[in-house]
Design a protein around this motif. Sequence first.
Motif: not given
Length: 463
Positions: A51-57
Amino acid sequence: MFREKASPPDNETKRIPSLWILTWPIFIEMFLQFLLGTADTLMVSRISDDAVAVVGISTQLFNAMTILFMTVAGGAGVLIAQKLGAQRPEEARTIAVMAAKISVGIGLAMSALLFFGAEPIARLMQLEEKLIPLAVTYISIVGGGMVLTAAMAILSTAVRNTGNTRSPMYIAIGMNVIHLVLNYGFIFGELGLPAWGLTGVAISTLVSRLLGTLVLAYVFLHAFHRRIGWADLRLFDRPLFREVLKIGWPMGVNMASWVFSQLLLFSFVAMLGAAELAARTYMNTLESFCFILGNSLAMAAQIRVAHLYGAGMRKEANRSAFSALWIGLALVMINALLLFVLGDRILPLFTADAAIIAIGVSLLGLNLALQPFKMLNMAMNGALTAIGDTRYMMTIGLFSIWLVATGLGYYLSIPLGLGIHGIYIAMISDELIRGVLMLRRWKLLQQPAPLAQPRNESLMIQG
């Protein structure tokens, strides 16, 4: 070349806000946003590192999509400050109204594109298949509210460039507190809200931005010498709008180069794996701590330099630019050093994944080299933008951002096998090249303009 007005009156100097008066509200706003953003990242990390990776990109994607309306907002902000400095408040007001109408229209078009095209856009970003459903949900909801981002961008830029940096500060604080509270409810199923995970985080973002936009709109309507009303929606001054575009379009190209470059770099990181992408996202949050006060100084200096430039006070503008640079460099270095020393204790607060922590810790030394050059870039970028010298920045940016940051970043990270460390090396090189060239440009523009020679001088010499 600058031409200095002779001895500006004391009351003219006093009416332009000082660097400190402009800086502290911007700093408090950005610092609290950083703290709340860090808490936001910590909360999202409780859902999953994916979820963090998705929010970041996705954030990089949204930044890329803001280019068109930020082109208008950026050019308008500089001209509003310049016109007020030159004591032309009616022109400043007209520019603000025109920019608001156009930015909101662009935002509506982007909202439709992101809402209906979320899945193909997510696949274009080279995400792992397991991340696609999360990305589609987040992009469609948060991206569908891009019109709110556009409205907030132009309204806060216009208000800030009148010298009122406090109101956007208060609004941003309130908005982020609401976002944090809603995040808590949606992630953990508290406060009578359902536990909707990343979907809840997206809804929280949308609601907080809507409330922030409504309050900003009220402040904007009362920001100038005459209240803005419904009749002003018809305002459109072609010569003034050409001035906005003359400054704004090179800013937009430069901003587009940087944002799309960052999006590509995130895509390169995504190709390396989900752990690297999560580590880069966490590092983005930590790096914000390094330059937050320096960036506040650069933003305040841009507003002050634009006011001084409009008033013809060139020497004072030069002093303000360099004050922001030297103070900012000192603060950024201290903060980067603290992060270097304490980073291995901070990263475990975000994730328990040993691989992600190891990647983040390995980047701390490179960050120590990155931040001073970034500060140099921010300060000189703000100063040159304030005087409208945006074409030079665009030219330098097209060369350095694409060839050095993006091209070299790809070569070092994937073909050469240096991974995420190669991307950092390329970013350091890019910030250094652009910062040095813009510093050189600013110094060149401070040199006194040569006096015109008499037309018959050549005849006098011959005689």
